[in-house]
Design a protein around this motif. Structure first.
Motif, PDB file in Angstrom:
ATOM      1  N   GLY A   1       0.817  -1.206   0.000  1.00  0.00           N
ATOM      2  CA  GLY A   1       0.000   0.000   0.000  1.00  0.00           C
ATOM      3  C   GLY A   1       0.853   1.258   0.000  1.00  0.00           C
ATOM      4  N   MET A   2       1.922   1.220   0.791  1.00  0.00           N
ATOM      5  CA  MET A   2       2.814   2.383   0.848  1.00  0.00           C
ATOM      6  C   MET A   2       3.539   2.577  -0.475  1.00  0.00           C
ATOM      7  N   ARG A   3       3.918   1.466  -1.104  1.00  0.00           N
ATOM      8  CA  ARG A   3       4.581   1.588  -2.402  1.00  0.00           C
ATOM      9  C   ARG A   3       3.653   2.236  -3.421  1.00  0.00           C
ATOM     10  N   GLN A   4       2.377   1.827  -3.385  1.00  0.00           N
ATOM     11  CA  GLN A   4       1.472   2.392  -4.378  1.00  0.00           C
ATOM     12  C   GLN A   4       1.192   3.862  -4.078  1.00  0.00           C
ATOM     13  N   ARG A   5       1.179   4.238  -2.807  1.00  0.00           N
ATOM     14  CA  ARG A   5       1.056   5.661  -2.459  1.00  0.00           C
ATOM     15  C   ARG A   5       2.275   6.424  -2.960  1.00  0.00           C
ATOM     16  N   ALA A   6       3.439   5.795  -2.804  1.00  0.00           N
ATOM     17  CA  ALA A   6       4.666   6.439  -3.270  1.00  0.00           C
ATOM     18  C   ALA A   6       4.622   6.617  -4.788  1.00  0.00           C
ATOM     19  N   ALA A   7       4.131   5.599  -5.484  1.00  0.00           N
ATOM     20  CA  ALA A   7       4.051   5.678  -6.944  1.00  0.00           C
ATOM     21  C   ALA A   7       3.090   6.788  -7.363  1.00  0.00           C
ATOM     22  N   LEU A   8       2.033   6.936  -6.599  1.00  0.00           N
ATOM     23  CA  LEU A   8       1.060   7.998  -6.865  1.00  0.00           C
ATOM     24  C   LEU A   8       1.700   9.368  -6.594  1.00  0.00           C
ATOM     25  N   ALA A   9       2.403   9.460  -5.464  1.00  0.00           N
ATOM     26  CA  ALA A   9       3.057  10.721  -5.107  1.00  0.00           C
ATOM     27  C   ALA A   9       4.068  11.117  -6.171  1.00  0.00           C
ATOM     28  N   ARG A  10       4.776  10.123  -6.703  1.00  0.00           N
ATOM     29  CA  ARG A  10       5.819  10.382  -7.673  1.00  0.00           C
ATOM     30  C   ARG A  10       5.273  11.036  -8.946  1.00  0.00           C
ATOM     31  N   VAL A  11       4.014  10.709  -9.311  1.00  0.00           N
ATOM     32  CA  VAL A  11       3.451  11.363 -10.495  1.00  0.00           C
ATOM     33  C   VAL A  11       2.697  12.641 -10.124  1.00  0.00           C
ATOM     34  N   LEU A  12       2.037  12.645  -8.944  1.00  0.00           N
ATOM     35  CA  LEU A  12       1.291  13.846  -8.548  1.00  0.00           C
ATOM     36  C   LEU A  12       2.218  15.045  -8.382  1.00  0.00           C
ATOM     37  N   VAL A  13       3.458  14.785  -7.959  1.00  0.00           N
ATOM     38  CA  VAL A  13       4.412  15.864  -7.716  1.00  0.00           C
ATOM     39  C   VAL A  13       4.712  16.628  -9.008  1.00  0.00           C
ATOM     40  N   ASN A  14       4.487  15.967 -10.155  1.00  0.00           N
ATOM     41  CA  ASN A  14       4.696  16.625 -11.452  1.00  0.00           C
ATOM     42  C   ASN A  14       3.481  17.431 -11.902  1.00  0.00           C
ATOM     43  N   ASP A  15       2.408  17.402 -11.103  1.00  0.00           N
ATOM     44  CA  ASP A  15       1.153  18.057 -11.435  1.00  0.00           C
ATOM     45  C   ASP A  15       0.712  17.752 -12.868  1.00  0.00           C
ATOM     46  N   PRO A  16       0.522  16.459 -13.179  1.00  0.00           N
ATOM     47  CA  PRO A  16       0.174  16.092 -14.556  1.00  0.00           C
ATOM     48  C   PRO A  16      -1.264  16.490 -14.883  1.00  0.00           C
ATOM     49  N   LYS A  17      -1.537  16.664 -16.156  1.00  0.00           N
ATOM     50  CA  LYS A  17      -2.920  16.925 -16.581  1.00  0.00           C
ATOM     51  C   LYS A  17      -3.740  15.651 -16.457  1.00  0.00           C
ATOM     52  N   ILE A  18      -3.057  14.537 -16.718  1.00  0.00           N
ATOM     53  CA  ILE A  18      -3.763  13.266 -16.833  1.00  0.00           C
ATOM     54  C   ILE A  18      -3.095  12.236 -15.929  1.00  0.00           C
ATOM     55  N   LEU A  19      -3.943  11.470 -15.239  1.00  0.00           N
ATOM     56  CA  LEU A  19      -3.437  10.336 -14.463  1.00  0.00           C
ATOM     57  C   LEU A  19      -3.850   9.063 -15.181  1.00  0.00           C
ATOM     58  N   LEU A  20      -2.861   8.228 -15.492  1.00  0.00           N
ATOM     59  CA  LEU A  20      -3.148   6.952 -16.137  1.00  0.00           C
ATOM     60  C   LEU A  20      -2.837   5.858 -15.127  1.00  0.00           C
ATOM     61  N   MET A  21      -3.852   5.082 -14.773  1.00  0.00           N
ATOM     62  CA  MET A  21      -3.654   4.096 -13.714  1.00  0.00           C
ATOM     63  C   MET A  21      -3.979   2.714 -14.248  1.00  0.00           C
ATOM     64  N   ASP A  22      -2.957   1.842 -14.233  1.00  0.00           N
ATOM     65  CA  ASP A  22      -3.090   0.523 -14.850  1.00  0.00           C
ATOM     66  C   ASP A  22      -3.265  -0.546 -13.767  1.00  0.00           C
ATOM     67  N   GLU A  23      -4.494  -0.880 -13.471  1.00  0.00           N
ATOM     68  CA  GLU A  23      -4.819  -1.825 -12.397  1.00  0.00           C
ATOM     69  C   GLU A  23      -3.956  -1.574 -11.169  1.00  0.00           C
ATOM     70  N   PRO A  24      -3.992  -0.354 -10.658  1.00  0.00           N
ATOM     71  CA  PRO A  24      -3.001   0.014  -9.635  1.00  0.00           C
ATOM     72  C   PRO A  24      -3.170  -0.737  -8.316  1.00  0.00           C
ATOM     73  N   PHE A  25      -4.379  -1.200  -8.034  1.00  0.00           N
ATOM     74  CA  PHE A  25      -4.597  -1.781  -6.708  1.00  0.00           C
ATOM     75  C   PHE A  25      -4.802  -3.287  -6.764  1.00  0.00           C
ATOM     76  N   ALA A  26      -4.434  -3.893  -7.880  1.00  0.00           N
ATOM     77  CA  ALA A  26      -4.682  -5.333  -8.035  1.00  0.00           C
ATOM     78  C   ALA A  26      -3.768  -6.162  -7.140  1.00  0.00           C
ATOM     79  N   ALA A  27      -2.610  -5.583  -6.751  1.00  0.00           N
ATOM     80  CA  ALA A  27      -1.636  -6.395  -6.017  1.00  0.00           C
ATOM     81  C   ALA A  27      -1.665  -6.160  -4.509  1.00  0.00           C
ATOM     82  N   VAL A  28      -2.583  -5.337  -4.028  1.00  0.00           N
ATOM     83  CA  VAL A  28      -2.608  -5.084  -2.579  1.00  0.00           C
ATOM     84  C   VAL A  28      -3.807  -5.782  -1.930  1.00  0.00           C
ATOM     85  N   ASP A  29      -3.739  -5.956  -0.606  1.00  0.00           N
ATOM     86  CA  ASP A  29      -4.812  -6.676   0.081  1.00  0.00           C
ATOM     87  C   ASP A  29      -6.103  -5.842   0.109  1.00  0.00           C
ATOM     88  N   ALA A  30      -7.215  -6.500   0.401  1.00  0.00           N
ATOM     89  CA  ALA A  30      -8.536  -5.889   0.231  1.00  0.00           C
ATOM     90  C   ALA A  30      -8.714  -4.617   1.055  1.00  0.00           C
TER      91      ALA A  30
END
Lengths: 258, 281
Positions: free
Chosen positions: A143-172
């Motif tokens: 969960g923390m890794r996926q938050r980090a991955a999200l932070a890593r792109v949000l910090v660039n203030d992108p126009k578009i967020l592309l998320m490829d099954e981002p939560f498929a590998a974490v617990d429910a």
């Protein structure tokens, strides 16, 4: 509310040579999709339906064989920091600490260090990762890794967020928390999101629109607008109506491939 | 989310003092036993002293070699320090060239298909030739000169470095390349930003193997191609039938090789800190 089109996919075709089966596989066949600015679009379909290919083309990782892909009316030539991608496998740089991973984008874009430090701090707070900045990715939970991955792109203030099954590998439980956070982030930042998933519940929970795809060739089967108020309650009857309808569409899609 | 992650980071348990002592004792058992058997064998007269000097005799000869007066009457007396420095300098010079060239060329070969096409065949061909086969060539080409030794060491230890680096660079996960691209890294910078760090574990493997080979080659070069150095002393000891000095020279090289390997693996441990817990480093 009339919103301008941010992403326009027009008549996209893409096929691969499948090495295992020794034949050409049509991943996308004449796919047209328009996404207005600020909309949250979820794409769902059976595995191998080309939904990841669609995301890769918008990201600029792959080129379509034919068709047009425009962002703000400009054709996409290559990947760029205006389209942040969150991968299922996180894809954090293992040799960088969490903070260095988040700092990576601003550094590459030449943001002055003082300013970069500030936006990195702010972004780490946004995804609740303060206190773990100096740890390496393998020392973080999924969960923390996926938050980090999200932070890593949000910090660039992108126009578009592309998320490829981002939560498929974490617990429910973590998944539920991350879904809430993404919905909230989207509400606060107004980003345009293209979100790939194989979970119907996740698609209905997050999407303004749920695009369902058929497999081989990858086409759009249906495009369902979800008119539920947010935050959405997955146990409500209205939610389940959507869920049932989309599950039915998916069953039809895999039962009768055209 | 609660955000207290400060305590959970150091999960590796530090050994207690008695555990460390016990480990040290275990590590000394086998070397101690070898020395004891060797001493007893010679002392009991099971082998003639001319074919195997006792450990004590080796230490004695070594002592003269290290600390004896420099005199024209005994060629070896007091020369150890000088010879050690000569060997070290050759290894350092040759290995530095090999490491720089091996990492640089290896990353390019692993990343650019065109570079692989250009260099891969030549490298694999040259790699198949045992390095000792180059000694006569080096002596003819460079003469009995420092450059012959440095050439042999640099050339020989280049191959493990370049091959490992190329393999590491080739295995850079595609998803990390994509991640860097979508974060704003241009295609030209990928090599430095992603490929090189991703290849670092493999690079250090190559450096360790290369450094081991550098010690092999310095001894070969000093026995055959240049004057001075531990390998030169070893060969002189052979010519004077001084088995005690031969064994002292062998031990010296072993200690140096081990020390330099430790240096590289300690550096690797530091540089590859991000891998800690992922591998047995």
């Amino acid at each position: 509310m009339a919103r301008d089109t941010l992403i326009a996919c027009r008549r996209l075709c893409k096929s691969y040579h499948d090495i295992q089966q020794g034949e050409r596989v049509v991943a996308l066949d004449d796919l047209t999709l328009e996404i207005p600015r600020g909309e949250f679009v979820t794409v769902i379909g059976p595995s191998g339906c080309g939904k990841t290919t669609l995301l890769n083309i918008v990201a600029g990782f792959e080129r379509p064989d034919s068709g047009e892909i425009l962002v703000e009316n400009q054709p996409i030539q290559e990947p760029g920091a205006d389209r942040g991608v969150v991968f299922q496998e996180y894809a954090l740089f293992p040799w960088l600490t969490l903070r260095q991973n988040v700092e990576y984008g601003p550094r590459e874009r030449g943001v002055p260090p003082a300013e970069a430090r500030e936006i990195v701090e702010r972004t780490l707070r946004l995804v609740s990762l303060q206190g773990a900045e100096n740890r390496y990715p393998h020392e973080l939970s999924g969960g923390m890794r996926q938050r980090a991955a999200l932070a890593r792109v949000l910090v660039n203030d992108p126009k578009i967020l592309l998320m490829d099954e981002p939560f498929a590998a974490v617990d429910a439980q973590t998944r539920a928390a991350l879904q809430r956070e993404v919905a909230q982030l989207w509400a606060e930042t107004g980003k345009t999101v293209l979100f790939i998933t194989h979970s119907v519940e996740e698609a209905v929970l997050l999407g303004d629109r749920v695009v369902t795809m058929t497999t081989r060739p990858g086409r759009i089967k249906a495009d369902v607008a979800v008119s539920l108020t947010r935050p959405r309650d997955p146990t409500s009857p209205a939610f389940n109506d959507y869920r049932r309808a989309i599950e039915q569409l998916l069953m039809d899609a895999s039962a009768a491939p055209t | 989310m609660a955000a207290d992650f400060s305590s959970a980071s150091a999960e590796v348990e530090r050994p207690t003092a008695p555990e460390r002592v016990a480990r040290l004792v275990r590590r000394l058992i086998v070397p101690g036993a070898v020395l004891a058997v060797w001493q007893v064998t010679v002392a009991a007269g099971w082998v003639p002293p001319a074919s195997l000097p006792s450990p004590a005799a080796v230490v004695e000869a070594w002592w003269v070699w290290v600390a004896g007066p420099v005199t024209p009457l005994a060629w070896y007396s007091g020369t150890w320090g000088l010879y050690l420095l000569m060997s070290l300098r050759r290894v350092a010079a040759g290995f530095a060239v090999a490491a720089a060239a091996g990492v640089g060329i290896g990353v390019l070969i692993g990343w650019y298909a065109a570079m692989e096409d250009l260099f891969d065949g030549v490298i694999n061909f040259l790699r198949a030739v045992p390095m000792t086969a180059w000694v006569p060539f080096a002596v003819f080409f460079f003469g009995i000169h420092e450059s012959a030794a440095v050439f042999l060491i640099a050339f020989g230890s280049f191959f493990p470095v370049v091959v490992n680096t190329a393999a590491g660079a080739r295995q850079t996960p595609r998803i990390l390349i994509r991640a860097a691209r979508m974060l704003g890294t241009g295609p030209r910078k990928l090599l430095v930003r992603v490929v090189l760090p991703a290849a670092l574990p493999a690079i250090f493997t190559g450096l360790r193997v290369g450094l081991g080979l550098a010690w092999v080659l310095v001894i070969v070069a000093e026995m055959l191609a240049v004057q001075g150095g531990l390998g030169y002393a070893l060969w002189s000891a052979y010519q004077f039938s001084r088995l005690d000095l031969i064994l002292a020279a062998i031990t010296s090289v072993g200690v140096l090789g081990l020390a330099s390997d430790r240096l590289v693996s300690a550096t690797a441990g530091r540089v590859l800190r991000w891998q800690r817990g992922l591998t047995g480093l």
